[in-house]
Structure formats: structure tokens, C-alpha cells
Scaffold this motif. Structure first.
Motif, PDB file in Angstrom:
ATOM      1  N   PRO A   1       0.797  -1.236   0.000  1.00 17.44           N
ATOM      2  CA  PRO A   1       0.000   0.000   0.000  1.00 17.44           C
ATOM      3  C   PRO A   1       0.827   1.283   0.000  1.00 17.44           C
ATOM      4  O   PRO A   1       0.511   2.230  -0.731  1.00 17.44           O
ATOM      5  CB  PRO A   1      -0.825  -0.126   1.287  1.00 17.44           C
ATOM      6  CG  PRO A   1      -0.939  -1.602   1.512  1.00 17.44           C
ATOM      7  CD  PRO A   1       0.377  -2.170   1.058  1.00 17.44           C
ATOM      8  N   LYS A   2       1.886   1.334   0.798  1.00 18.30           N
ATOM      9  CA  LYS A   2       2.696   2.550   0.857  1.00 18.30           C
ATOM     10  C   LYS A   2       3.417   2.795  -0.467  1.00 18.30           C
ATOM     11  O   LYS A   2       3.424   3.909  -0.998  1.00 18.30           O
ATOM     12  CB  LYS A   2       3.719   2.455   1.995  1.00 18.30           C
ATOM     13  CG  LYS A   2       4.563   3.711   2.167  1.00 18.30           C
ATOM     14  CD  LYS A   2       5.510   3.558   3.356  1.00 18.30           C
ATOM     15  CE  LYS A   2       6.396   4.789   3.518  1.00 18.30           C
ATOM     16  NZ  LYS A   2       7.346   4.632   4.652  1.00 18.30           N
TER      17      LYS A   2
ATOM     18  N   ALA B   1       5.646  -8.051   4.722  1.00 19.73           N
ATOM     19  CA  ALA B   1       4.489  -7.207   5.003  1.00 19.73           C
ATOM     20  C   ALA B   1       3.473  -7.902   5.906  1.00 19.73           C
ATOM     21  O   ALA B   1       2.625  -7.244   6.506  1.00 19.73           O
ATOM     22  CB  ALA B   1       3.824  -6.791   3.695  1.00 19.73           C
ATOM     23  N   SER B   2       3.539  -9.236   6.003  1.00 19.25           N
ATOM     24  CA  SER B   2       2.588  -9.966   6.842  1.00 19.25           C
ATOM     25  C   SER B   2       2.904  -9.826   8.333  1.00 19.25           C
ATOM     26  O   SER B   2       2.080 -10.196   9.173  1.00 19.25           O
ATOM     27  CB  SER B   2       2.572 -11.444   6.445  1.00 19.25           C
ATOM     28  OG  SER B   2       3.826 -12.051   6.735  1.00 19.25           O
TER      29      SER B   2
ATOM     30  N   ASN C   1       1.171  -5.123   6.455  1.00 19.59           N
ATOM     31  CA  ASN C   1       1.674  -3.956   7.166  1.00 19.59           C
ATOM     32  C   ASN C   1       1.613  -2.753   6.236  1.00 19.59           C
ATOM     33  O   ASN C   1       2.235  -2.752   5.176  1.00 19.59           O
ATOM     34  CB  ASN C   1       3.120  -4.228   7.601  1.00 19.59           C
ATOM     35  CG  ASN C   1       3.700  -3.112   8.438  1.00 19.59           C
ATOM     36  OD1 ASN C   1       3.266  -1.971   8.393  1.00 19.59           O
ATOM     37  ND2 ASN C   1       4.725  -3.443   9.223  1.00 19.59           N
ATOM     38  N   PRO C   2       0.877  -1.691   6.589  1.00 21.82           N
ATOM     39  CA  PRO C   2       0.749  -0.534   5.700  1.00 21.82           C
ATOM     40  C   PRO C   2       2.043   0.234   5.509  1.00 21.82           C
ATOM     41  O   PRO C   2       2.167   1.021   4.566  1.00 21.82           O
ATOM     42  CB  PRO C   2      -0.301   0.336   6.400  1.00 21.82           C
ATOM     43  CG  PRO C   2      -0.187  -0.035   7.850  1.00 21.82           C
ATOM     44  CD  PRO C   2       0.128  -1.502   7.845  1.00 21.82           C
TER      45      PRO C   2
ATOM     46  N   PRO D   1      -3.840  -3.010   9.915  1.00 21.49           N
ATOM     47  CA  PRO D   1      -3.425  -3.649   8.661  1.00 21.49           C
ATOM     48  C   PRO D   1      -4.259  -3.190   7.476  1.00 21.49           C
ATOM     49  O   PRO D   1      -5.402  -2.758   7.625  1.00 21.49           O
ATOM     50  CB  PRO D   1      -3.622  -5.138   8.938  1.00 21.49           C
ATOM     51  CG  PRO D   1      -4.655  -5.191  10.013  1.00 21.49           C
ATOM     52  CD  PRO D   1      -4.445  -3.977  10.854  1.00 21.49           C
ATOM     53  N   LYS D   2      -3.673  -3.275   6.284  1.00 18.96           N
ATOM     54  CA  LYS D   2      -4.380  -3.012   5.039  1.00 18.96           C
ATOM     55  C   LYS D   2      -4.682  -4.354   4.368  1.00 18.96           C
ATOM     56  O   LYS D   2      -3.911  -5.304   4.487  1.00 18.96           O
ATOM     57  CB  LYS D   2      -3.529  -2.142   4.114  1.00 18.96           C
ATOM     58  CG  LYS D   2      -3.349  -0.703   4.577  1.00 18.96           C
ATOM     59  CD  LYS D   2      -4.616   0.086   4.366  1.00 18.96           C
ATOM     60  CE  LYS D   2      -4.445   1.556   4.752  1.00 18.96           C
ATOM     61  NZ  LYS D   2      -3.657   2.308   3.782  1.00 18.96           N
TER      62      LYS D   2
END
Length: 291
Positions: free
Chosen positions: A145-146, A193-194, A180-181, A202-203
Motif C-alpha cells: 500500500p505505501k 508485510a505480513s 503492514n501498511p 493492517p491493510k
């Protein structure tokens, strides 16, 4: 080894006034580091990743006339390229943006007048290269996402919205993941990211099968670039000949060996060549025999 250490010392010294403390904190892998830039004399507290990416960014051999400018407060860089001024956000997430454009490693892909699916677009250098060099349209796939938010800004700030279509999805086996955003940067993976700290919300990210994506976009023909830190196996190895009939060429960076990929792509009617540049890592190019 001595040359490597001396070269690393010079690179860090070129970036930071307080280079000795930066070196120490990088060695002990401190999470956040106070830096004072040679560029403007200002001090910042940056993540370890941002500190390393800034070193990369300021040490690239920029072409004469590139007129490179850095704006650290906005994580923005400007430079001349293709006879025009470009702006790129996210150089602290990916310090190789300029190098990725000038030393483009996917030139073997015949993408002119083709629709490109750019899987692992990161902050947008590869997608923008395809768009500027003759691709009909580019679908820029980025699950983080970032990083995706930076990708969107780079497409928009350079006026490429009509040619580059960003999609915040992953490619592989169908699933819905919470990530993880804040996970970002070159080499970021779904696995990293998990791992979500308790203080972060979380996203949700959809992982799509490549067949579904091609069908959803109604693509009759396309070429594919894959650089997704290991997802290339899940992305390709469960596809059938019907899906591959829409894919003229594939170029990818493999991360865990290439034997299974080569065998499978050969069976699906592709000629495959590859170049290894590390243990089980390299570039693979596949061109379909029957188009």
C-alpha cells in the motif's frame, strides 16, 4: 575487501556530514538514525532503509545535463530525462530510480505498441520507462500500500495517467491478505508485510491469479515483466495454455532458481534464454513460438 570497505566509506561520507556516527549505527543496524546531509546541512531522523537509499541515490553517476535535484523533506527528486523534466517521489524508498531508467534491465522485452503488465512496479520507474518508450498501455501492479501510493503520485505528477494504470493488487495464488501498511522499499515482499506490529491497522490486499487479471482486463495480447521477489513461481506455474496464448513474451527476475520455470515455459511453447548474476538469481526471457 579493503576496496569494498573504502568505497563504502566514501559513499557514506559523500552523503552525510556526520558520516562516522552513521557508519556506526548502520553497522549495529539501528532502526532509526539521525543524519545530517551534506546537501543542505539539515538533520533528519530516518529509518535504516531510508538512510541506505539516500546513500545510493546521491552516489549514482548522473548523466551530464541531468540537472539532478533532491528535496528530502518531500522524498522527491527531479532530473532531466528524455528531453523533459521528471519528478519522482520515493527516492528514500528506492534509491535506484534514476539508474533503473538509464540502465533499464528489461530492454530485451519487445513492448513497443504492446500492452504491458508490469508486475512489481514498485514506485514506477519501469512502468514509466515502458510508457515513454512505445508501450500502448501499462498496467502497473504493486501490492504494497505505501509503495502503491508513491507509484500513483509518480504517474500523476509526470502526466502519464492515460498510459499507466496502477493496480493495488498482488499476483499469485488467489487470496486476500492483511499486510503492514508501512512495508515499502525495493525488495519488499508479502512475507515481510505480513508481520504487522500491534500498533498498526493492517491493510487488505487482494492476490489475483494472472489468468483472472488477463480476463478481467479483456486482454487479447500482452507482454509481461515480473519482478516480485519470488512470486514469479506462483504467478506462472499454475497457468494453462489458454492463458499463455494471450502472452507473447515474458521477462522476469527469478530469485530461487530457474529450472522449473524453464521446463514449464518450454512445455507451454516458449523459447527461453536466461542470464544468471548470482546464486539462483538472474533474468529470464521467454518468447512464445506460436502467437
Amino acid at each position: 575487501m579493503q576496496f569494498y570497505l573504502f568505497n563504502a566509506f566514501k559513499r557514506i561520507k559523500k552523503a552525510y556530514k556526520n558520516y562516522m556516527s552513521v557508519i556506526f549505527f548502520l553497522i549495529i543496524r539501528k532502526k532509526n538514525i539521525k543524519v545530517t546531509l551534506r546537501l543542505n546541512g539539515k538533520s533528519y531522523i530516518w529509518s535504516n532503509l531510508n538512510v541506505r537509499n539516500y546513500i545510493n541515490a546521491v552516489n549514482i553517476n548522473y548523466e551530464i545535463g541531468s540537472d539532478i535535484k533532491f528535496f528530502p523533506e518531500n522524498d522527491l527528486m527531479e532530473f532531466n530525462y528524455f528531453g523533459r523534466k521528471f519528478k519522482f517521489y520515493g527516492f528514500l524508498e528506492n534509491g535506484w530510480t534514476y539508474k533503473e531508467l538509464h540502465e533499464f534491465e528489461y530492454k530485451d522485452l519487445n513492448f513497443k505498441d504492446e500492452i504491458v503488465i508490469d508486475i512489481g512496479a514498485n514506485t514506477g520507474a519501469t512502468s514509466i520507462y515502458f510508457a515513454l518508450n512505445g508501450a500502448k498501455k501499462v498496467y502497473a501492479i504493486e501490492p504494497m500500500p505505501k509503495t502503491y501510493s508513491i507509484l500513483v503520485k509518480n504517474i500523476e505528477i509526470n502526466g502519464l495517467e492515460e498510459k499507466c494504470i496502477p493496480l493495488n493488487i498482488g499476483i499469485g495464488k488467489r487470496s486476500i491478505l492483511k499486510v503492514n501498511p508501512d512495508t515499502s522499499g525495493l525488495g519488499a515482499t508479502i512475507e515481510k508485510a505480513s508481520k504487522i506490529p500491534k500498533n498498526l491497522v493492517p491493510k487488505t490486499v487482494e492476490i489475483k491469479n494472472l489468468s483472472d487479471l488477463i480476463n478481467d482486463l479483456n486482454l487479447k495480447s500482452c507482454v509481461i515483466k515480473l519482478d516480485c521477489e519470488g512470486c514469479e513461481y506462483d504467478a506462472l506455474l499454475d497457468l494453462n495454455n489458454e492463458t499463455f496464448s494471450h502472452i507473447k513474451e515474458i521477462i522476469l527476475e527469478y530469485h530461487h532458481g530457474n529450472k522449473n520455470l524453464i521446463r514449464y515455459l518450454n512445455d507451454m511453447g516458449y523459447n527461453v534464454i536466461f542470464k544468471s548474476y548470482g546464486y539462483r538469481v538472474g533474468i529470464l526471457y521467454a518468447k512464445r513460438n506460436r502467437v
